[in-house]
Scaffold this motif. Sequence first.
Motif, PDB file in Angstrom:
ATOM      1  N   THR A  19       0.816  -1.210   0.000  1.00 10.16           N
ATOM      2  CA  THR A  19       0.000   0.000   0.000  1.00 10.16           C
ATOM      3  C   THR A  19       0.852   1.262   0.000  1.00 10.16           C
ATOM      4  O   THR A  19       0.492   2.260  -0.628  1.00 10.16           O
ATOM      5  CB  THR A  19      -0.937   0.008   1.219  1.00 10.16           C
ATOM      6  N   SER A  20       1.982   1.238   0.688  1.00 16.39           N
ATOM      7  CA  SER A  20       2.835   2.421   0.781  1.00 16.39           C
ATOM      8  C   SER A  20       3.904   2.390  -0.299  1.00 16.39           C
ATOM      9  O   SER A  20       4.962   1.772  -0.143  1.00 16.39           O
ATOM     10  CB  SER A  20       3.490   2.512   2.162  1.00 16.39           C
ATOM     11  N   PHE A  21       3.644   3.066  -1.402  1.00 11.11           N
ATOM     12  CA  PHE A  21       4.569   3.082  -2.526  1.00 11.11           C
ATOM     13  C   PHE A  21       5.892   3.751  -2.127  1.00 11.11           C
ATOM     14  O   PHE A  21       6.972   3.278  -2.482  1.00 11.11           O
ATOM     15  CB  PHE A  21       3.930   3.817  -3.711  1.00 11.11           C
ATOM     16  N   PHE A  22       5.816   4.834  -1.378  1.00  9.14           N
ATOM     17  CA  PHE A  22       7.012   5.551  -0.938  1.00  9.14           C
ATOM     18  C   PHE A  22       7.873   4.656  -0.044  1.00  9.14           C
ATOM     19  O   PHE A  22       9.102   4.603  -0.196  1.00  9.14           O
ATOM     20  CB  PHE A  22       6.608   6.829  -0.188  1.00  9.14           C
ATOM     21  N   TYR A  23       7.238   3.961   0.884  1.00  4.03           N
ATOM     22  CA  TYR A  23       7.966   3.080   1.803  1.00  4.03           C
ATOM     23  C   TYR A  23       8.653   1.956   1.038  1.00  4.03           C
ATOM     24  O   TYR A  23       9.798   1.594   1.335  1.00  4.03           O
ATOM     25  CB  TYR A  23       6.998   2.525   2.841  1.00  4.03           C
ATOM     26  N   LEU A  24       7.971   1.425   0.040  1.00  2.00           N
ATOM     27  CA  LEU A  24       8.564   0.378  -0.800  1.00  2.00           C
ATOM     28  C   LEU A  24       9.818   0.890  -1.492  1.00  2.00           C
ATOM     29  O   LEU A  24      10.856   0.214  -1.507  1.00  2.00           O
ATOM     30  CB  LEU A  24       7.539  -0.087  -1.835  1.00  2.00           C
ATOM     31  N   LEU A  25       9.732   2.090  -2.079  1.00  2.00           N
ATOM     32  CA  LEU A  25      10.895   2.652  -2.764  1.00  2.00           C
ATOM     33  C   LEU A  25      12.033   2.926  -1.784  1.00  2.00           C
ATOM     34  O   LEU A  25      13.208   2.723  -2.115  1.00  2.00           O
ATOM     35  CB  LEU A  25      10.500   3.935  -3.485  1.00  2.00           C
ATOM     36  N   MET A  26      11.709   3.364  -0.587  1.00  4.80           N
ATOM     37  CA  MET A  26      12.725   3.641   0.422  1.00  4.80           C
ATOM     38  C   MET A  26      13.453   2.357   0.815  1.00  4.80           C
ATOM     39  O   MET A  26      14.686   2.334   0.915  1.00  4.80           O
ATOM     40  CB  MET A  26      12.084   4.293   1.645  1.00  4.80           C
ATOM     41  N   ILE A  27      12.703   1.271   1.037  1.00  2.66           N
ATOM     42  CA  ILE A  27      13.322  -0.006   1.389  1.00  2.66           C
ATOM     43  C   ILE A  27      14.174  -0.526   0.232  1.00  2.66           C
ATOM     44  O   ILE A  27      15.273  -1.059   0.430  1.00  2.66           O
ATOM     45  CB  ILE A  27      12.242  -1.036   1.775  1.00  2.66           C
ATOM     46  N   THR A  28      13.669  -0.345  -0.984  1.00  3.31           N
ATOM     47  CA  THR A  28      14.425  -0.772  -2.168  1.00  3.31           C
ATOM     48  C   THR A  28      15.754  -0.033  -2.248  1.00  3.31           C
ATOM     49  O   THR A  28      16.805  -0.636  -2.532  1.00  3.31           O
ATOM     50  CB  THR A  28      13.608  -0.511  -3.448  1.00  3.31           C
ATOM     51  N   MET A  29      15.737   1.271  -2.000  1.00  4.97           N
ATOM     52  CA  MET A  29      16.968   2.068  -2.051  1.00  4.97           C
ATOM     53  C   MET A  29      17.968   1.583  -1.002  1.00  4.97           C
ATOM     54  O   MET A  29      19.169   1.512  -1.267  1.00  4.97           O
ATOM     55  CB  MET A  29      16.639   3.538  -1.825  1.00  4.97           C
ATOM     56  N   ILE A  30      17.472   1.230   0.183  1.00  6.60           N
ATOM     57  CA  ILE A  30      18.366   0.720   1.223  1.00  6.60           C
ATOM     58  C   ILE A  30      19.053  -0.552   0.751  1.00  6.60           C
ATOM     59  O   ILE A  30      20.275  -0.726   0.917  1.00  6.60           O
ATOM     60  CB  ILE A  30      17.577   0.466   2.527  1.00  6.60           C
ATOM     61  N   GLU A  31      18.290  -1.455   0.138  1.00  4.04           N
ATOM     62  CA  GLU A  31      18.884  -2.702  -0.350  1.00  4.04           C
ATOM     63  C   GLU A  31      19.844  -2.446  -1.500  1.00  4.04           C
ATOM     64  O   GLU A  31      20.885  -3.102  -1.606  1.00  4.04           O
ATOM     65  CB  GLU A  31      17.788  -3.681  -0.780  1.00  4.04           C
TER      66      GLU A  31
ATOM     67  N   ILE B 294       5.155  24.683  -1.450  1.00  2.00           N
ATOM     68  CA  ILE B 294       5.801  23.710  -0.572  1.00  2.00           C
ATOM     69  C   ILE B 294       4.755  22.814   0.087  1.00  2.00           C
ATOM     70  O   ILE B 294       4.948  21.612   0.248  1.00  2.00           O
ATOM     71  CB  ILE B 294       6.656  24.431   0.482  1.00  2.00           C
ATOM     72  N   VAL B 295       3.625  23.395   0.447  1.00  2.00           N
ATOM     73  CA  VAL B 295       2.545  22.618   1.065  1.00  2.00           C
ATOM     74  C   VAL B 295       2.030  21.568   0.091  1.00  2.00           C
ATOM     75  O   VAL B 295       1.844  20.397   0.447  1.00  2.00           O
ATOM     76  CB  VAL B 295       1.409  23.544   1.527  1.00  2.00           C
ATOM     77  N   GLY B 296       1.791  21.978  -1.147  1.00  2.00           N
ATOM     78  CA  GLY B 296       1.301  21.036  -2.161  1.00  2.00           C
ATOM     79  C   GLY B 296       2.278  19.904  -2.404  1.00  2.00           C
ATOM     80  O   GLY B 296       1.874  18.731  -2.534  1.00  2.00           O
ATOM     81  N   LEU B 297       3.569  20.222  -2.469  1.00  2.00           N
ATOM     82  CA  LEU B 297       4.586  19.189  -2.673  1.00  2.00           C
ATOM     83  C   LEU B 297       4.594  18.196  -1.524  1.00  2.00           C
ATOM     84  O   LEU B 297       4.697  16.982  -1.733  1.00  2.00           O
ATOM     85  CB  LEU B 297       5.960  19.847  -2.823  1.00  2.00           C
ATOM     86  N   ALA B 298       4.483  18.699  -0.287  1.00  2.00           N
ATOM     87  CA  ALA B 298       4.495  17.817   0.883  1.00  2.00           C
ATOM     88  C   ALA B 298       3.298  16.867   0.875  1.00  2.00           C
ATOM     89  O   ALA B 298       3.438  15.668   1.162  1.00  2.00           O
ATOM     90  CB  ALA B 298       4.508  18.653   2.162  1.00  2.00           C
ATOM     91  N   PHE B 299       2.125  17.382   0.551  1.00  2.00           N
ATOM     92  CA  PHE B 299       0.941  16.526   0.496  1.00  2.00           C
ATOM     93  C   PHE B 299       1.064  15.483  -0.619  1.00  2.00           C
ATOM     94  O   PHE B 299       0.595  14.350  -0.471  1.00  2.00           O
ATOM     95  CB  PHE B 299      -0.313  17.371   0.291  1.00  2.00           C
ATOM     96  N   ALA B 300       1.673  15.855  -1.735  1.00  2.54           N
ATOM     97  CA  ALA B 300       1.830  14.903  -2.843  1.00  2.54           C
ATOM     98  C   ALA B 300       2.702  13.721  -2.429  1.00  2.54           C
ATOM     99  O   ALA B 300       2.358  12.558  -2.676  1.00  2.54           O
ATOM    100  CB  ALA B 300       2.429  15.617  -4.055  1.00  2.54           C
ATOM    101  N   VAL B 301       3.834  14.017  -1.781  1.00  4.26           N
ATOM    102  CA  VAL B 301       4.722  12.944  -1.327  1.00  4.26           C
ATOM    103  C   VAL B 301       4.028  12.084  -0.281  1.00  4.26           C
ATOM    104  O   VAL B 301       4.094  10.846  -0.318  1.00  4.26           O
ATOM    105  CB  VAL B 301       6.031  13.537  -0.772  1.00  4.26           C
ATOM    106  N   THR B 302       3.322  12.718   0.661  1.00  2.74           N
ATOM    107  CA  THR B 302       2.635  11.976   1.714  1.00  2.74           C
ATOM    108  C   THR B 302       1.545  11.076   1.151  1.00  2.74           C
ATOM    109  O   THR B 302       1.259  10.004   1.699  1.00  2.74           O
ATOM    110  CB  THR B 302       2.049  12.950   2.755  1.00  2.74           C
ATOM    111  N   SER B 303       0.938  11.463   0.044  1.00  2.00           N
ATOM    112  CA  SER B 303      -0.103  10.647  -0.583  1.00  2.00           C
ATOM    113  C   SER B 303       0.455   9.352  -1.146  1.00  2.00           C
ATOM    114  O   SER B 303      -0.302   8.403  -1.390  1.00  2.00           O
ATOM    115  CB  SER B 303      -0.800  11.438  -1.693  1.00  2.00           C
ATOM    116  N   PHE B 304       1.778   9.298  -1.346  1.00  2.00           N
ATOM    117  CA  PHE B 304       2.392   8.048  -1.772  1.00  2.00           C
ATOM    118  C   PHE B 304       2.908   7.238  -0.584  1.00  2.00           C
ATOM    119  O   PHE B 304       3.319   6.096  -0.742  1.00  2.00           O
ATOM    120  CB  PHE B 304       3.529   8.323  -2.762  1.00  2.00           C
TER     121      PHE B 304
ATOM    122  N   PRO C 290      -2.300   6.265   0.697  1.00  2.41           N
ATOM    123  CA  PRO C 290      -3.246   6.908  -0.227  1.00  2.41           C
ATOM    124  C   PRO C 290      -4.372   7.656   0.480  1.00  2.41           C
ATOM    125  O   PRO C 290      -5.026   8.496  -0.137  1.00  2.41           O
ATOM    126  CB  PRO C 290      -3.784   5.733  -1.063  1.00  2.41           C
ATOM    127  N   GLU C 291      -4.615   7.377   1.779  1.00  6.02           N
ATOM    128  CA  GLU C 291      -5.651   8.106   2.502  1.00  6.02           C
ATOM    129  C   GLU C 291      -5.362   9.605   2.565  1.00  6.02           C
ATOM    130  O   GLU C 291      -6.264  10.415   2.755  1.00  6.02           O
ATOM    131  CB  GLU C 291      -5.782   7.569   3.931  1.00  6.02           C
TER     132      GLU C 291
END
Length: 564
Positions: A104-116, A205-215, A218-219
């Motif tokens: 569900t968390s696309f951002f979290y998946l990418l973050m874990i992938t980068m760590i590996e 800056i607010v819009g950018l932050a919400f966009a990243v958080t939406s990934f 999705p809620e």
Amino acid sequence: FLKPTNARSNFLCQISGIHMSLKSSFSLSYRSLNKTDRLWAIVLFIILIAVTSLYFLNASRLNPTGNFSTYADDTYIHLRFAHNLANGWGIVWNQGEQPVEGSTSFFYLLMITMIEKLGVQPIWTLAYICAIFAALAFLVTLIVLQKINSEHLFENLAAVIMLGLSSRIMVWANTGLEVTLYAFALALCALLYIMYRAGSISPYIVGLAFAVTSFIRPECLAIFGVTVAFELCTIYLSGTKKYQPIFALVGSFLIIYLPVFLWKWSYFGYPFPNTYYAKTGGGLIQIAAGLAYLRTNLIETFIPSGLLMVIFLVTMKKDAYFLEKLYLLIVLLSSWLIVAMNGGDYMLKGRFLTPMFPILYILVGLGISQLTDRISRSYRPILISGLLLLSFSLWYIEKPIVKNYADKPFPSAKANKPREIVSTPEFVAIGRALHEIAQPGDSIALVPIGAIGYYSGMDVYDMVGLVDETIAHEPFAQEFIKESWRPGHDKGDGSYILQREPTYILIVDRLTDEPLPGVDDWALQYKSVVEIWNSPLFQEQYQFCPIKTKGWYINLYCRNGSTP
């Protein structure tokens, strides 16, 4: 006297302005105190640091590859997807299959992938990452309180300490999921919106932050919609009719969100994560179950946080930051409603409500401030000390400090199964045992796909559809949701699973003292299990072949000719 000449310098200028504004807020609050109050403030800061350090203590005591992993089974779903992506196989569950967004968390998946990709095993880092984001969430919570409640440093610190002592936050920080990351990101979005309203930063800056958080979750899309609606209402009611900031807010959000969203839709073939389809579509049953989930978890967390928030609501008055406080309240209530409408969660301890705790405790801090404003200044330390003692007592009852199981052996069978090996540790043991017997091309069908899928290395066929597009997009069978609701575990298709011809099928997904052929009441909750067990094809083509590990039995059914 130098003015920014491009977007990059303008952005850096705004970041510098944020830093100076926040530094000034804390400095003024501290300098306004007398010597005794300064000492009291230092004590509260030390307590906050000590509470925050508990999260890192927990992380250091965890042994995620040991016999008693505290990670949630869903954490291993992230890890398996990230491993496949890091190795160049794409965002797939089984190598060679079509992409599926089962995380569900696309951002979290990418973050874990980068760590590996950096050569680090993510399984060892997630506990520390969760602790870091918990600490950042506490910091942002304190900053928000200082921004809108700057005359109450004691009360602000007390509220953040209470947040840190919340056993919900601490428990979920131990599971390796994105809960603390999302909590931090939501609090940061709220802070940035408040600072935009104060004229400190650009709406971009607010819009950018919400966009990243939406990934991250999705809620957040719905929360961004609430934010835009709130901003529209405030502009309209103010009579200024200056809607340009709205276009900047939405435009910057879409610049980041829309390209990634469209790419994901093209890559996966559907607009939302596969887990969304696996968990939703239950109609009124889903909503009723979601409201029950909300009610149960609010009752468990209402003392003392909820009561203090009610004090804030009852005594709420118009002041310099009235609209910002109202916004935080609306975001909190909207978030609760979103969770309820989505049907809640099958896990205990309020996984989907916990990320809203920073905002909840901001309102708690305002409630404490309303209390201390109505009593003598000399009684303020007594009140705050009492609240902290109550919070500590409630935290201590659940004792969410993790024991050190690094070298503790797995318990042998014939003894009563210890509570700590139920669920994930069992699945880890099963996955490792299956890895020992797995042959190239072997596959297994089961319900708890996370740790077993991660450790076994087999192709895994998901009976409930979290990582399977076919099952996830099927409608619910009413007989499996009218008596109970377990989001993400109520769909299934036994015929489809059998058509995939798995090498093994795990019907009873737990370790047992003795071989346990057939089904039990727990297994009969699942639609795929019921349909498989009642299928003549299954009875004809599969045989019971339990295997033994650590003295316990794994109750496998093997396809004829595939005995381990």
